[in-house]
Design an enzyme around this catalytic site. Structure first.
Site: not given
Ligand code: PRP
Ligand code: URA
Length: 209
Positions: A104, A108, A200, A203
């Protein structure tokens, strides 16, 4: 319209509490995500078709039910969806696993695709998209569209924690998709994080940040 099922079994609620707790370290977090995924798999697969086979118990012959051999596919959204794969595979060892890499954009909040590898026959499989978090819904909507563009037509979405905004976004974009979550939380904050959520997910699973 697809269903929205909140899996509020006491075991799931108990484990979700410790997943949310900021004092839970990565090792325990990973174990708990795996365990909750396994418990959720039980409900997500409730509608699997059965067929009868004939067996013999030590006492007599009988007809008894087994899963009808429907092809399943698990599609974790990288990275955090990876944490849910092992728990699901414990119960569904024959499922194939496809991966969709999305992150994400922090400005944005829109999903950016960086990887995709799917089983060739996704059009013949019942797919379960895995991601612990459904926040704005952008990632899930994009991942599901991605699968549909490649021929998938039976898709379920499984998340640990959702925001109401994310649930609505998926229902609007993909009204055919059934959603399974362990909790629908209160709201999103100004950074589009789920409140209270768990922080997160990527993380916390992988110890980054
Ligand atoms: C997180 C999560 C989802 C997304 C959710 O991933 O695992 O994929 O955010 O957010 P949304 O519903 O607003 O799209 P992230 O983008 O943090 O990537 P990562 O899993 O690589 O840390
Ligand atoms: N992605 C995450 O990992 N946590 C949130 O709360 C939203 C998006």
């Amino acid at each position: 319209m697809g269903s929205v099922t909140v899996l509020d079994h006491p075991l799931i609620k108990h484990k979700l509490t410790f997943i949310r707790d900021k004092n839970t370290g990565s090792k325990e977090f990973r174990e708990l995500v795996k365990e909750v995924s396994m418990l959720m798999a039980y409900e997500v697969t409730r509608d699997l078709a059965l067929e009868e086979i004939e067996i013999e118990t030590p006492v007599s012959k009988m007809k008894s039910e087994v899963i009808a051999g429907k092809k399943l596919g698990l599609v974790p959204i990288l990275r955090a969806g990876l944490g849910m794969v092992d728990g699901m595979l414990n119960l569904l060892p024959a499922a194939k696993v496809g991966h969709i890499g999305l992150y994400r954009d922090p400005e944005t909040f829109k999903p950016v695709e960086y990887y995709c590898k799917l089983p060739q026959d996704i059009d013949e499989r019942d797919l379960i998209v895995l991601d612990p978090m459904l926040a704005t819904g952008g990632s899930a909507v994009a991942a599901i569209q991605f699968l549909k563009d490649r021929g998938a037509n039976h898709i379920k979405l499984m998340n640990l924690i959702a925001a109401p905004e994310g649930v609505e976004a998926v229902r609007k974009a993909h009204p055919d998709v059934d959603i399974y979550v362990a909790s629908i939380d209160e709201k999103l904050n100004e950074h589009a994080y789920i409140v209270p959520g768990l922080g997160d997910a990527g993380d916390r699973l992988f110890g980054t940040k």
